[in-house]
Design an enzyme around this catalytic site. Structure first.
Site, PDB file in Angstrom:
ATOM      1  N   CYS A 116       3.152   2.150   6.503  1.00 10.04           N
ATOM      2  CA  CYS A 116       2.830   1.227   5.402  1.00 10.04           C
ATOM      3  C   CYS A 116       4.043   0.908   4.534  1.00 10.04           C
ATOM      4  O   CYS A 116       4.011  -0.036   3.753  1.00 10.04           O
ATOM      5  CB  CYS A 116       1.698   1.795   4.559  1.00 10.04           C
ATOM      6  SG  CYS A 116       0.195   1.956   5.533  1.00 10.04           S
ATOM      7  N   HIS A 257       1.635  -2.044  -1.900  1.00  6.80           N
ATOM      8  CA  HIS A 257       0.959  -1.927  -0.607  1.00  6.80           C
ATOM      9  C   HIS A 257      -0.544  -1.891  -0.872  1.00  6.80           C
ATOM     10  O   HIS A 257      -1.004  -1.238  -1.818  1.00  6.80           O
ATOM     11  CB  HIS A 257       1.425  -0.653   0.088  1.00  6.80           C
ATOM     12  CG  HIS A 257       0.601  -0.305   1.287  1.00  6.80           C
ATOM     13  ND1 HIS A 257       0.383  -1.204   2.317  1.00  6.80           N
ATOM     14  CD2 HIS A 257      -0.087   0.822   1.615  1.00  6.80           C
ATOM     15  CE1 HIS A 257      -0.390  -0.638   3.221  1.00  6.80           C
ATOM     16  NE2 HIS A 257      -0.700   0.582   2.818  1.00  6.80           N
ATOM     17  N   ASN A 287      -6.360  -3.094   4.632  1.00  8.68           N
ATOM     18  CA  ASN A 287      -5.020  -2.518   4.769  1.00  8.68           C
ATOM     19  C   ASN A 287      -4.412  -3.002   6.092  1.00  8.68           C
ATOM     20  O   ASN A 287      -4.854  -2.597   7.158  1.00  8.68           O
ATOM     21  CB  ASN A 287      -5.143  -0.988   4.740  1.00  8.68           C
ATOM     22  CG  ASN A 287      -3.797  -0.292   4.815  1.00  8.68           C
ATOM     23  OD1 ASN A 287      -2.769  -0.910   5.111  1.00  8.68           O
ATOM     24  ND2 ASN A 287      -3.790   1.003   4.564  1.00  8.68           N
TER      25      ASN A 287
END
Ligand code: UT7
Length: 333
Positions: A116, A257, A287
């Site tokens: 990520c 993020h 996500n």
């Protein structure tokens, strides 16, 4: 004496999200969950899934969008850096497959694995190539087909992830007030067992056993990651703000993020950044790992919400652990 060091500025953006939408209701039909739990615990309402194709298709789609937005031809690209944890295959690199798909006949490139935090690691890497003076047009693309490694019977993870890609173009600027000003990046392998895909690599090559044991899927200890994610993202972002004399009100946007809205809110609050100055699109895409940050930048820029000179703090946390904060001053009108 004035140094003639070059800064790397973002001079174009692009994105690609697949058409197919999986909303929270869909998950109610396949696992024991409900829309309310998903929305209140994560902030996610829906996510996109790529039905046919691979990560290179997502990345190529985002770069084509970027090129057409700036009327650039693919031959002008010098470097393609693909941040991903879902490469089409171990080798050749996704960057090679993307190069072919977009026809970037003068480029070299490579994949970068930092989960990520992949976009931030790739942004710093791309910026260093620009700062060297040797490369003039570097594409940094975050691309992940998370649906390829999600276990759709595991309610702890399957509701979280989506597929997407988004890209930025880096070009040199001599104006030190714009572009990537600074980054603080970290990696700590102590987090290796809190978020990982155990099978398929050289440690546990694919076998009947690894398939039976579901080792080709994401495993996440959500609670453990949650705690360190807030602290990790906030600590480096506050360090960055202190280093550059920035207060919450000086930051035009925190670009976090998109893993969990509660993590984002807690990080912003520790940084003293108000909610109206936090880029959010987790509700629409979930996500998407390396794609979340450029996807936010692209959407907010195209909606006219980001202006030249805006001071942005980009922050991420992910598997590894990896985390970091980048200070970027927007240079597009
Ligand atoms: O992007 C890379 C970095 N990753 C992250 O930053 C993710 C960090 N972690 C998180 O975002 C959160 O921990 C999750 C969203 C993954 C989970 O939220 P949580 O509030 O930490 O929930 P939990 O794991 O503590 O689970 C609470 C309860 C459990 O039930 P019991 O044991 O209390 O009876 C879970 O079994 O919620 C249950 N649960 C669910 N219930 C309905 C877990 N998943 C679901 C679900 N639907 N999908």
């Amino acid at each position: 004496m004035q140094s003639n060091k070059l800064n790397a500025a973002v001079t174009a953006v692009g994105m690609y999200v697949p058409e197919k939408v999986l909303d929270n209701k869909y998950f109610e039909s396949i696992i024991e969950t409900n829309d309310e739990w998903i929305r209140t615990r994560t902030g996610i309402s829906e996510r996109r899934i790529l039905e046919n194709g691979a990560t290179s298709d997502l990345a190529a789609g985002a770069i084509k969008d970027l090129l057409s937005s700036k009327n650039l031809s693919p031959e002008e690209i010098d470097v393609i850096i693909v941040a991903t944890v879902t490469p089409d295959m171990f080798f050749p690199s996704t960057a090679a497959l993307v190069q072919e798909k977009i026809g970037a006949s003068n480029a070299w490139g490579f994949d970068l694995s930092a989960a990520c935090s992949g976009f931030l690691f790739a942004l710093q890497t791309g910026a260093s190539l620009i700062e060297s003076g040797k490369f003039k047009k570097v594409i940094v693309v975050g691309a992940d087909k998370m649906s390829a490694i999600v276990d759709y019977t595991d309610r702890n993870t399957c509701i979280l992830f989506g597929d997407a890609a988004s890209a930025v173009l880096l070009e040199p600027t001599e104006d030190k007030n714009y572009g990537l000003i600074d980054s603080i990046l970290r990696v700590d392998g102590n987090g290796k067992e809190s978020l990982y895909m155990k099978g398929g690599g050289s440690l546990n090559p694919a076998s009947e056993e690894t398939i039976k044991n579901k080792m080709h899927y994401i495993y996440q200890d959500g609670k453990a990651v949650f705690k360190v994610a807030v602290k990790g993202m906030a600590d480096v972002s506050v360090e960055m703000m202190d280093k550059h004399g920035l207060k919450g009100e000086d930051v035009a946007y925190l670009v976090p993020h998109q893993a969990n809205l509660r993590i984002i809110d807690a990080t912003a609050s520790r940084m003293g950044v108000t909610k109206d100055k936090v880029m959010i699109n987790i509700n629409k895409y979930g996500n998407t790992t390396a794609a979340t940050i450029p996807l936010c930048l692209t959407e907010y820029y195209r909606e006219g919400k980001v202006k030249k000179g805006d001071k942005l703090i980009l922050a991420a946390f992910g598997a590894g652990y990896t985390w970091g904060s980048c200070y970027l001053v927007w240079s597009m009108d």
